[in-house]
Scaffold this motif. Structure first.
Motif, PDB file in Angstrom:
ATOM      1  N   ASN A 568    -102.530  21.669  36.414  1.00  0.00           N
ATOM      2  CA  ASN A 568    -101.700  22.536  37.261  1.00  0.00           C
ATOM      3  C   ASN A 568    -100.698  23.318  36.404  1.00  0.00           C
ATOM      4  O   ASN A 568    -100.056  22.757  35.521  1.00  0.00           O
ATOM      5  CB  ASN A 568    -100.932  21.688  38.269  1.00  0.00           C
ATOM      6  N   GLU A 600    -105.054  25.504  37.089  1.00  0.00           N
ATOM      7  CA  GLU A 600    -104.900  25.728  38.531  1.00  0.00           C
ATOM      8  C   GLU A 600    -103.571  26.457  38.783  1.00  0.00           C
ATOM      9  O   GLU A 600    -102.510  25.962  38.412  1.00  0.00           O
ATOM     10  CB  GLU A 600    -104.927  24.382  39.282  1.00  0.00           C
ATOM     11  N   THR A 602    -101.305  28.622  41.792  1.00  0.00           N
ATOM     12  CA  THR A 602    -101.203  28.877  43.238  1.00  0.00           C
ATOM     13  C   THR A 602    -101.344  30.380  43.511  1.00  0.00           C
ATOM     14  O   THR A 602    -101.098  31.216  42.637  1.00  0.00           O
ATOM     15  CB  THR A 602     -99.857  28.395  43.791  1.00  0.00           C
ATOM     16  N   ASP A 630    -105.310  27.455  43.298  1.00  0.00           N
ATOM     17  CA  ASP A 630    -104.945  26.203  43.967  1.00  0.00           C
ATOM     18  C   ASP A 630    -104.357  26.495  45.345  1.00  0.00           C
ATOM     19  O   ASP A 630    -103.815  27.585  45.586  1.00  0.00           O
ATOM     20  CB  ASP A 630    -103.907  25.471  43.096  1.00  0.00           C
ATOM     21  N   ASP A 631    -104.453  25.527  46.233  1.00  0.00           N
ATOM     22  CA  ASP A 631    -103.852  25.633  47.583  1.00  0.00           C
ATOM     23  C   ASP A 631    -104.272  26.921  48.286  1.00  0.00           C
ATOM     24  O   ASP A 631    -103.461  27.581  48.938  1.00  0.00           O
ATOM     25  CB  ASP A 631    -102.329  25.567  47.512  1.00  0.00           C
ATOM     26  N   THR A 634    -102.896  28.991  51.751  1.00  0.00           N
ATOM     27  CA  THR A 634    -101.540  28.656  52.210  1.00  0.00           C
ATOM     28  C   THR A 634    -100.515  29.691  51.747  1.00  0.00           C
ATOM     29  O   THR A 634     -99.415  29.743  52.268  1.00  0.00           O
ATOM     30  CB  THR A 634    -101.096  27.303  51.642  1.00  0.00           C
ATOM     31  N   LYS A 651    -109.603  26.506  45.443  1.00  0.00           N
ATOM     32  CA  LYS A 651    -109.476  25.130  45.932  1.00  0.00           C
ATOM     33  C   LYS A 651    -108.873  25.193  47.324  1.00  0.00           C
ATOM     34  O   LYS A 651    -107.754  25.697  47.495  1.00  0.00           O
ATOM     35  CB  LYS A 651    -108.571  24.317  45.003  1.00  0.00           C
ATOM     36  N   ASP A 653    -106.958  24.208  50.403  1.00  0.00           N
ATOM     37  CA  ASP A 653    -105.792  23.332  50.509  1.00  0.00           C
ATOM     38  C   ASP A 653    -106.079  22.155  51.437  1.00  0.00           C
ATOM     39  O   ASP A 653    -106.780  22.273  52.444  1.00  0.00           O
ATOM     40  CB  ASP A 653    -104.598  24.130  51.018  1.00  0.00           C
ATOM     41  N   ARG A 654    -105.434  21.022  51.101  1.00  0.00           N
ATOM     42  CA  ARG A 654    -105.653  19.804  51.871  1.00  0.00           C
ATOM     43  C   ARG A 654    -105.245  19.976  53.331  1.00  0.00           C
ATOM     44  O   ARG A 654    -105.755  19.294  54.203  1.00  0.00           O
ATOM     45  CB  ARG A 654    -104.900  18.630  51.232  1.00  0.00           C
ATOM     46  N   SER A 655    -104.344  20.900  53.655  1.00  0.00           N
ATOM     47  CA  SER A 655    -103.877  21.060  55.034  1.00  0.00           C
ATOM     48  C   SER A 655    -105.014  21.525  55.948  1.00  0.00           C
ATOM     49  O   SER A 655    -105.034  21.205  57.132  1.00  0.00           O
ATOM     50  CB  SER A 655    -102.723  22.050  55.073  1.00  0.00           C
ATOM     51  N   GLU A 687    -109.838  19.810  48.546  1.00  0.00           N
ATOM     52  CA  GLU A 687    -109.018  18.685  48.112  1.00  0.00           C
ATOM     53  C   GLU A 687    -108.478  17.946  49.340  1.00  0.00           C
ATOM     54  O   GLU A 687    -108.429  18.520  50.446  1.00  0.00           O
ATOM     55  CB  GLU A 687    -107.865  19.163  47.233  1.00  0.00           C
TER      56      GLU A 687
END
Lengths: 735, 283
Positions: A568, A600, A602, A630-631, A634, A651, A653-655, A687
């Motif tokens: 990251n 990674e 954002t 990343d993310d 979002t 990637k 986002d986990r949300s 993720e």
């Protein structure tokens, strides 16, 4: 003007003299001629009349008429007037006098004769003679009168206009003298200009016609060299910038005033334009440099502290109110830091007021060194200062600044060869938490400052206790982080990334952990934010990158299968101009194979400065690194950058993953992201996959690479190495 | 020498030369006698000429309208007349020019009016008042219209001699505007006769010979007549004399002789002349 006056006087004298002579001569001459003609006419008429009467006598007595003396005399003495002496004679053809009625006549005389006829033939003449003496005397009398009238007329007609002209000229001269004196003595520079027109009558420039001494001083040029100057030369052509307005002003009569900076810097002039005549204009140039300086001085005195040059309370309050208004309108926070030097009284008493003042100045300079240009440092009086800062993030900026200020003045000050130490107590109030107006915020900051004093000085104190606590905790955490970096208390864990359909290892994401001696293992959620705000994230990020690269090299050297490691990169780290160079250096230093490293970033950090980002990403790609967004979904999503940025993966986002089995919206978003990635030929990683349902949904949607507790929690280095030995690596991992 | 005298002398000399050059012709034609003079004198000459030409039929006497005394004298001097009948004495220059005067007698100069004037007598004082303009109307209210003679005329001179007051009065009358001035005796006589309310002077022969219809006034109560003139009671008299020159033809002189003859004097006295001399006289 005197020549003109003399010329007019000469012409007037000549004209009036000529008129006088004409009057003096023509009137009596005219009188004489008219009277003479009248007299001649009268004589002629009388002679003719008498001749006719005598002719009748002759015809009545042709033989003896000449002896009719009584009748002839009666005819001769028949007069129209007895006042004028006359001689009347009847003269024969041979000149003999037949009858005569004569009075004594004074020469010169005039005579008129007429024939006396008998049967159509002249037999005699009648002659009437009259003296011109009377007429001449009358003429002389008239001439005297005319001369008198002419003389009086000459005096009056010459004197009156000349006196009027002289008075006018005198008045003009006085006026000109007065205005010239004014023109030459006025402190404003004045210049008269003539507008120059081209052949089509269009105004193109102007030239200087006249200037006054003040204008010479202003221009620092002699009058002779200025007169005739063109618009491009006068005032170094500064007026030509306003030429169209000047012409408009000259044509319409509207006044025009503007300000000019002088040929030398720091000189200012007010230029007023007015038009005295068509095609001309006047510039009234007033040097306002001193006034400007005075204004500045007044401003300085009114709004700035004499000693330190810092804004005083008045200006500070003004700025505070402005900042409050801005904060109300645009949102954001304000913080007031009320600073009071600890023990300044002792310093002042020991060193004296002069040295005390010098000390205050040095302190203020150090304070200023800690502040951004947008911040305001003011001196409220004595040893009290106040700082106003505005920000949009967490209030820990205020605490950080306070700490910075305290650290800045901690080193000694050298005053007159002596080392002087000081500390400060800082009270902090926050808008809008502690108050929404200037007075309240100031009062809160003041009270907080006293709290800081009460807490032992050399510290800062928030007005809000909660904030106070949090701030101090954060500061402690920051301090600990700094120490942790120095002591290398961080370590890495690796969370595997799995190809769920093939059940093979794609790679792993390197995750930083902090092993605090007191707190134990601290998760990133706790300290990353502090690291970001304090800037520690940059050295921390470098440490992570370096450590990951070292591990890759070590693992390769240990004969482990090559695996791709995701690292990251924080926004602040990526924004560093030297970031790509640092990556390059680390790769070189560690000898890691860049093909097994993917960074990674954002969405937000990528989009903060898109142009710079494109350039930086290309440099990274040149190093053979992989880039992962990343993310994804979002942040600030601009689909355009997907096309322009050289990225390899996104990637999810986990949300979105978390509720993929329950939320149709999340499912649709994930579906759209995957479809879009496929179209753009980008790999997709999900993720936060924690359940088989999530895994299945993602697989159904076409996402095969996953990361989450369902597969592996973050593993220590040892466990990850063990996994590497056991698990099958996807053959095309991150390729 | 005075230029006027010079001119006069020249004129006389020329006249004499003319007379000399025509003397023979005049001698041959002596039967014609040219006579002229003052108007009142010529009244007297009419019965005399009539009587003489009756006795001498070959003699023709020419008498044109009166030239006045001065004109006739000049004409005689110039040879344009043979005899002049004058009411005045000769002037020195006329004598010098060869004029010879023979006094004959005097005629009463009467104060006359128009016939309708309601007065018969007039006094010197009244005359003075009238000529001064103080008395402007007759008793019947009719304005008094004066018939004056030229100031140089002998009649005026005679009237002025009546009294110093009348002398001034006549001069005053001549200064008035609009006065009637009759140049010759016949003009005066006709004017007085013709003009209503008129007042003038006329020699007695005008009434006796010419029969002019005049109303003769007594002056201070004295009627003008040869008798009152002769006894000196009537003050106003007008001379009558004959002027000749050496060039006057014999016929003329004979006619003068006839006039001075008793026959002639008788005719003259009848005509109203007080004949005062019977012999030749010169001045």
């Amino acid at each position: 003007m005197k020549t003109q006056t003399r010329s007019i006087a000469r012409i007037t004298t000549l004209l009036v003299g000529a008129m006088t002579i004409i009057v003096s001569i023509l009137v009596p001459a005219g009188y004489f001629l008219v009277s003479y003609q009248y007299m001649m006419g009268s004589l002629d008429t009388q002679a003719e009349s008498s001749a006719q009467a005598i002719t009748r006598l002759v015809m009545a007595n042709p033989d003896m008429w000449r002896y009719e003396e009584v009748r002839l005399m009666e005819q001769l003495e028949r007069r129209t007037t007895i006042d004028i002496p006359e001689a009347r004679r009847i003269i024969g053809l041979h000149g003999q006098i037949i009858a005569e009625s004569s009075a004594p006549l004074t020469p010169p005389v005039i005579s008129r004769r007429h024939y006396i006829y008998d049967a159509g033939s002249p037999v005699a003449q009648i002659e009437i003679t009259r003296s011109l003496d009377h007429l001449l005397r009358e003429t002389i009398f008239v001439a005297c009168g005319a001369l008198l009238v002419g003389g009086v007329g000459y005096v009056v007609m010459r004197r009156l206009p000349l006196r009027a002209i002289q008075q006018t000229h005198q008045s003009l001269e006085e006026s000109e003298t007065r205005y010239r004196s004014l023109f030459e003595s006025m402190k404003e520079g004045m210049a008269l200009h003539r507008i120059i027109y081209d052949t089509e009558g269009k105004p193109v420039s102007f030239e200087v016609v006249e200037i006054n001494p003040s204008c010479e001083l202003i221009l620092d040029l002699k009058r002779k060299s200025v007169i005739g100057m063109s618009g491009n030369e006068f005032f170094k052509g500064a007026l030509m910038d306003y030429f169209s307005e000047i012409v408009h002003s000259a044509e319409t009569g509207e006044s025009l005033v503007f300000e000019l900076q002088g040929q030398e810097k720091r000189r200012y002039f007010t230029v007023s334009i007015f038009s005295p005549d068509k095609g001309k204009f006047v510039t009234l140039i007033e040097d306002i440099t001193e006034r400007k300086k005075s204004d500045e001085q007044i401003q300085l005195l009114a709004y700035y502290d004499n000693l330190t040059g810092l804004p005083n309370r008045t200006l500070f309050l003004d700025r505070l109110n402005h900042a409050l208004a801005g904060a109300v309108r645009y949102g954001g926070n304000l913080a007031l830091l009320y600073l009071d030097l600890d023990g300044f009284k002792d310093i002042n008493d020991t060193l004296g007021h002069a040295q005390g003042d010098l000390f205050l100045t040095m302190v203020s300079q150090r304070f200023l060194g800690c502040l951004r240009r947008s911040d305001t440092l003011a001196r409220l009086g004595g040893d009290e200062f106040i700082v106003l800062i505005s920000y949009t993030g967490e209030e820990r900026n205020a605490a950080h600044l306070a700490q910075h200020l305290l650290e800045e003045i901690a080193p000694s000050f050298e005053i007159s060869g002596r080392e002087v130490y000081t500390t400060a107590s800082i009270g902090i109030s926050i808008y809008p938490d502690d108050g929404r107006d200037a007075d309240t915020l100031l009062r809160c900051a003041d009270m907080a400052m006293y709290a800081a004093k009460g807490a032992g000085r050399n510290g800062y104190y928030f007005y809000s206790q909660e904030m106070n606590r949090k701030a101090h905790e954060r500061m402690e955490l920051e301090t600990s982080l700094r120490h942790a970096l120095e002591r290398e208390e961080f370590f890495l864990e690796f969370q595997p990334i799995i190809n769920a359909s093939r059940n093979c290892l794609v790679g792993a994401e390197a995750l930083v952990r902090w092993q605090d001696p007191d707190l134990g293992t601290v998760m990133p959620d706790t300290f990353i934010h502090v690291a970001e705000n304090s800037g520690l994230v940059i050295p921390l990020g470098e440490w992570v990158l370096r450590k990951a690269c070292e591990k890759i090299t070590q693992w390769r050297e240990a004969g482990l299968p090559p695996v791709t490691i995701s690292i990251n990169v924080s926004g602040r780290q990526f924004e560093q101009r030297s970031f790509t160079d640092a990556v390059h250096d680390i790769l070189e230093e560690t000898g890691a194979d860049a093909r097994y490293i993917q960074l990674e970033l954002t969405e937000t950090s990528l989009m903060r400065n898109a142009d710079t980002t494109v350039c930086a990403l290309h440099k990274l790609k040149e190093l053979d690194l992989r880039i992962v967004v990343d993310d994804f979904g979002t942040g600030y999503s601009s689909l355009g950058y997907l096309k322009n940025f050289p990225i390899d993966r996104i990637k999810i986002d986990r949300s979105f993953v978390m509720d993929i089995d329950q939320s149709q919206d999340d499912r649709s978003i994930v579906e759209a992201i995957i479809a879009m990635a496929n179209k753009l030929n980008l790999q997709v990683v999900a993720e936060g996959v924690e359940t088989t349902v999530q895994r299945d949904f993602l697989l159904n949607l076409g996402c095969q690479e996953m990361q989450g507790f369902l597969f592996h929690r973050p593993l220590s280095e040892d466990k990850f190495i063990a996994l590497l030995r056991d698990i099958q690596l996807c053959s095309a991992s991150f390729s | 020498m005075n230029p006027s005298i010079n001119r006069t002398v020249t004129t006389i000399a020329v006249s004499i030369l003319c007379c000399l050059s025509t003397g023979d012709y005049r001698a041959e034609a002596a039967e014609t006698i040219r006579i002229n003079g003052s108007g009142s004198s010529l009244y007297v000459m009419k019965p005399l000429i009539k009587a003489y030409t009756k006795a001498h039929p070959k003699v023709r006497i020419e008498m044109s309208k009166p030239l006045g005394s001065s004109g006739a004298i000049n004409a005689v001097i110039a040879g344009a007349l043979d005899i002049a009948v004058s009411s005045r004495v000769l002037k020195q220059k006329e004598v010098a020019a060869g004029a010879v005067s023979r006094e004959y007698g005097r005629m009463p100069l009467a104060i006359v009016t128009g016939e309708k004037v309601p007065v018969t007598d007039i006094t010197t004082t009244q005359l003075e008042e009238i000529y001064l303009g103080e008395r402007r109307a007759w008793s019947n209210g009719e304005p008094i219209r004066l018939i004056l003679r030229p100031e140089s005329d002998i009649d005026t001179t005679i009237l002025e001699g009546l009294s110093p007051g009348l002398n001034r009065a006549l001069k005053t009358a001549h200064s008035f505007q609009g006065m009637i001035i009759a140049v010759t005796d016949p003009e005066s006589d006709k004017a007085v006769a013709a003009i209503s309310g008129s007042l003038g002077a006329a020699a007695l022969p005008a009434i006796l010979v010419e029969k002019v219809p005049l109303h003769v006034l007594t002056l201070n109560g004295i009627l003008p007549s040869v008798h009152t003139l002769a006894n000196g009671t009537y003050p106003l008299g007008k001379d009558i004399r004959f002027i000749t020159t050496k060039n006057t033809p014999g016929a003329g002189l004979k006619f003068i002789d006839f006039i001075f003859s008793s026959q002639g004097r008788a005719i003259a006295e009848k005509a109203g002349v007080l004949v005062t001399t019977g012999a030749k006289a010169g001045k």
